[in-house]
Design a protein around this motif. Structure first.
Motif, PDB file in Angstrom:
ATOM      1  N   TYR A   1     -31.829 -45.882  56.539  1.00 47.53           N
ATOM      2  CA  TYR A   1     -31.355 -45.251  55.320  1.00 47.53           C
ATOM      3  C   TYR A   1     -32.177 -43.980  55.067  1.00 47.53           C
ATOM      4  CZ  TYR A   1     -29.317 -49.863  54.458  1.00 47.53           C
ATOM      5  OH  TYR A   1     -28.612 -51.037  54.570  1.00 47.53           O
TER       6      TYR A   1
ATOM      7  N   THR B   1     -35.715 -42.801  44.195  1.00 46.99           N
ATOM      8  CA  THR B   1     -36.185 -44.166  44.030  1.00 46.99           C
ATOM      9  C   THR B   1     -37.697 -44.114  43.937  1.00 46.99           C
ATOM     10  OG1 THR B   1     -34.321 -45.139  45.211  1.00 46.99           O
ATOM     11  CG2 THR B   1     -36.357 -46.444  45.090  1.00 46.99           C
TER      12      THR B   1
ATOM     13  N   MET C   1     -34.503 -47.852  41.341  1.00 50.29           N
ATOM     14  CA  MET C   1     -33.677 -47.318  42.426  1.00 50.29           C
ATOM     15  C   MET C   1     -32.476 -46.608  41.840  1.00 50.29           C
ATOM     16  SD  MET C   1     -32.149 -49.176  45.826  1.00 50.29           S
ATOM     17  CE  MET C   1     -33.701 -49.055  46.690  1.00 50.29           C
TER      18      MET C   1
ATOM     19  N   GLY D   1     -27.835 -46.864  46.058  1.00 49.60           N
ATOM     20  CA  GLY D   1     -28.884 -47.795  45.657  1.00 49.60           C
ATOM     21  C   GLY D   1     -29.047 -47.786  44.158  1.00 49.60           C
ATOM     22  N   THR D   2     -29.079 -48.969  43.554  1.00 49.02           N
ATOM     23  CA  THR D   2     -29.203 -49.084  42.103  1.00 49.02           C
ATOM     24  C   THR D   2     -30.118 -50.246  41.770  1.00 49.02           C
ATOM     25  OG1 THR D   2     -27.268 -50.524  42.002  1.00 49.02           O
ATOM     26  CG2 THR D   2     -26.895 -48.148  41.699  1.00 49.02           C
TER      27      THR D   2
ATOM     28  N   ILE E   1     -32.628 -55.044  42.716  1.00 50.52           N
ATOM     29  CA  ILE E   1     -32.095 -53.799  43.249  1.00 50.52           C
ATOM     30  C   ILE E   1     -31.013 -54.107  44.270  1.00 50.52           C
ATOM     31  CG2 ILE E   1     -34.186 -52.443  42.836  1.00 50.52           C
ATOM     32  CD1 ILE E   1     -35.001 -52.946  45.694  1.00 50.52           C
ATOM     33  N   GLN E   2     -30.095 -53.152  44.453  1.00 49.06           N
ATOM     34  CA  GLN E   2     -28.982 -53.318  45.374  1.00 49.06           C
ATOM     35  C   GLN E   2     -28.788 -52.063  46.211  1.00 49.06           C
ATOM     36  OE1 GLN E   2     -25.710 -54.186  42.697  1.00 49.06           O
ATOM     37  NE2 GLN E   2     -25.795 -56.370  43.215  1.00 49.06           N
ATOM     38  N   LEU E   3     -28.325 -52.272  47.448  1.00 43.45           N
ATOM     39  CA  LEU E   3     -27.859 -51.192  48.316  1.00 43.45           C
ATOM     40  C   LEU E   3     -26.439 -51.535  48.716  1.00 43.45           C
ATOM     41  CD1 LEU E   3     -30.952 -50.567  50.649  1.00 43.45           C
ATOM     42  CD2 LEU E   3     -30.053 -49.020  48.914  1.00 43.45           C
TER      43      LEU E   3
ATOM     44  N   SER F   1     -22.840 -55.779  49.745  1.00 44.90           N
ATOM     45  CA  SER F   1     -24.283 -55.699  49.539  1.00 44.90           C
ATOM     46  C   SER F   1     -25.018 -55.820  50.861  1.00 44.90           C
ATOM     47  CB  SER F   1     -24.749 -56.798  48.591  1.00 44.90           C
ATOM     48  OG  SER F   1     -26.143 -56.764  48.464  1.00 44.90           O
TER      49      SER F   1
END
Length: 641
Positions: free
Chosen positions: A519, A526, A540, A560-561, A588-590, A601
């Motif tokens: 990534y 982030t 993120m 990303g969050t 957090i998530q990608l 995810s």
């Protein structure tokens, strides 16, 4: 008789033997009372405890080599005869090895003298009337290379003996011309006895473009040992040669004129009697050859006179071709210094040589004619460095500073601004130390408790014992600041990430089957924030370009969050960190752009950092890396400040 601003005198000088001279008024004498040749006592037993009058005069030379009218008057009075209205400097009156500067300085300040002072100066040194600027002479090659072989018996004080002395001086003149690649002017120096009695000097030279007169002290010169007679004449003869190249606006300082003349005289072949004995070069009463050079290493070269002799031997030992360079050097001090030395990085062994200790290696020793092997300089006086102590060793332009340190502090820091050396008691050395370096003397190596790292930066072990320090800035000023610090784990140790905020610069996943996902951030940010108490947070809000490699290769845009809070515990000895996510943290998530979190995810929520993760970390200045395992694969986070 009225005396104008130009020096004049009624003494007649036959043109065939007394060709007139220059502002370069040069004198060397050897007046060593009680010393008559081989088998003399060591200089230590004869050195007076206080400075002499002549040394008091020499100490008044400014850092640029200039002197005031008052100093010129004092110098003439000490060397020749007191002048009306002049002060007498403190110290004992002794015979002076050289009266060169006394004559030169009084000539330079002639317009500042009163009428009475001029008349008194002319009465004491009649050949001042012959001084004028040299107007010709230029470097060129000389086809012959004669050697200077002065006769075994130079003179017994009678005028008849001077013919042979003059002939031998001519041979020395030819030798110096050849060594210096100067054009033969077609004349040879004339030798005579001084026209007026001289109290404290033995010889003086008056050179110009059409001739050079060397005056000898009738009472003093014949009484000197033969080796010193040889050396005096060689020295004066080289001053005659200097007159061919140093004239007009090209008038370098006394450090150059006297230092170079002494070096040239010491290097010339002077017959079976050899050079003068060591005490000649190391006498406190003398022109301070080696003694003063070693005694005051902090004195700028430009304020030196005869004691610049040691510097020219240093250059010679470095391989500088002084014979072929001196005649074309610029007259300005700094320019001449740079022409002789080059960049300051080549001077690392100049300051360390002032320790004059051959047991430490060539870089810590001096070499040159007349330097006693068993004479250590005053610079080796020991200085203690305790916790809380600090000392600055400052080198003026064209000077050095040296120190012998006894560090008892927990930590010794050395901040270098210049070039030089550090030498430790175990024999290890650092050449041109970094701008700031720290050394720990404690048995625990100033180590922090487990899980913490030092705020003091990298430290090297400090071997027990004395530390030698030597620094110079070359033609510029230089310094070394040495500080002693106490080591306190409570204030000097901390968690390694307590410095604040980091930004994610890259993230990668490597699965157990060999597939990888890299990534690369393309937008947003982030951040990782770590506080001193170990609390941490990741925010993120980034977009990434994901590159998938392995059985299937593809690319995707990833969003990303999320936010996660945690507490971190460090084990610096094992280079590991325990990440413990706080209960209730959203995580957090990608996610692949445009697909739902449930279907796309890549890390999950809260993903790889739930509920606790042990990872390997490394911190290198502004970069930090995390590496840990997940489901048989490996995750790597890269952060920058």
């Amino acid at each position: 008789m009225m005396v104008s601003n130009s020096i004049s005198h009624s003494r007649r000088i036959p043109l065939t033997t007394r060709a007139c001279c220059a502002a370069l008024v040069l004198v060397v004498s050897v007046a060593m009372a009680g010393c008559t040749g081989a088998g003399q006592s060591s200089p230590e037993s004869a050195l007076p405890s206080d400075d002499t009058r002549w040394q008091s005069v020499l100490s008044q030379v400014a850092d640029d080599g200039s002197v005031t009218t008052e100093t010129a008057l004092e110098a003439f009075g000490v060397a020749f005869s007191p002048l009306p209205g002049a002060q007498t400097p403190p110290g004992a009156q002794t015979d002076i090895e050289s009266g060169t500067l006394a004559l030169l300085w009084i000539r330079q300040h002639w317009q500042d003298l009163t009428e009475d002072q001029r008349q008194a100066a002319l009465a004491a040194a009649p050949d001042l009337a012959t001084t004028q600027e040299v107007e010709s002479g230029s470097p060129a090659s000389v086809s012959t290379t004669p050697t200077a072989r002065l006769s075994a018996a130079l003179t017994d004080g009678s005028d008849a003996d001077l013919t042979g002395t003059e002939r031998e001086v001519g041979a020395a003149f030819e030798y110096f011309l050849a060594q210096s690649a100067l054009t033969d002017p077609g004349w040879r120096p004339t030798v005579s006895y001084a026209p007026a009695p001289e109290d404290h000097v033995t010889a003086e030279a008056f050179p110009n473009a059409s001739g050079c007169l060397i005056d000898l002290n009738r009472a003093e010169f014949p009484q000197k040992p033969l080796s010193i007679q040889h050396f005096v004449l060689l020295h004066e003869t080289f001053h005659c040669v200097e007159g061919l190249a140093i004239h007009g606006t090209r008038v370098p300082g006394a450090w150059f004129r006297e230092g170079m003349a002494l070096w040239a005289s010491s290097k010339a072949p002077i017959g079976p009697n050899g050079p003068p004995p060591d005490w000649y070069y190391f006498s406190l009463n003398a022109p301070n050859f080696w003694w003063s050079y070693l005694r005051v290493p902090q004195r700028t070269l430009f304020a030196r006179t005869y004691d610049a002799y040691g510097f020219f031997h240093y250059l010679d030992n470095r391989g500088v071709d002084l014979w072929h360079e001196w005649a074309t050097l610029p007259s300005e001090n700094s320019a001449a210094f740079l022409a002789l030395t080059g960049d300051k990085t080549s001077l690392t062994d100049w300051p360390s040589g002032f320790f004059h200790d051959p047991t430490l290696g060539a870089a810590w020793e001096m070499y040159g004619v007349g330097l006693p092997a068993d004479r250590a300089p005053a610079a080796t006086d020991q200085m203690d460095l305790a916790n809380g102590g600090s000392q600055t060793f400052a080198a003026q332009p064209a000077a050095v500073d040296v120190a012998l340190l006894n560090p008892t502090a927990d930590i010794m820091t050395v901040a270098f601004d210049g070039v030089g050396r550090l030498r430790f008691a175990d024999g290890s050395e650092i050449v041109n130390p970094a701008a700031s370096t720290s050394y720990c003397s404690r048995a625990d190596a100033c180590a922090c408790p487990a899980g913490m790292v030092s705020n003091l930066g990298a430290m090297s072990p400090l071997p027990p014992g004395l530390v030698r320090l030597a620094v110079t800035g070359g033609v510029d000023a230089g310094k070394a600041v040495v500080t002693g610090l106490a080591f306190n784990p409570d204030t000097d140790c901390a968690h390694p990430q307590t410095s604040g905020v980091w930004k994610l610069s890259g993230l990668s996943l490597a699965s157990a089957d060999g597939a990888t996902v890299a990534y690369a951030p393309t937008g947003g940010a982030t951040t990782l924030t770590v506080d001193g108490d170990g609390s941490a947070a990741i925010d993120m809000n980034s977009t990434f370009a994901a590159t998938i490699s392995g059985a299937i290769s593809s690319t995707a845009n990833v969003v990303g969050t999320g936010h996660t809070d945690a507490h971190v515990t460090f084990d610096s000895a094992a280079s590991t960190m325990q990440w413990a996510t706080d209960p209730g943290s959203t995580g957090i998530q990608l996610n692949i752009d445009g697909m739902s979190a449930s279907g796309a995810s890549l890390l999950g929520s809260p993903g790889a950092l739930e509920p606790a993760t042990t990872m390997t970390y490394s911190v290198d200045g502004s970069q930090q890396t995390w590496t840990y395992s997940i489901e048989g694969g490996t995750v790597t986070w890269n952060w920058v400040r």
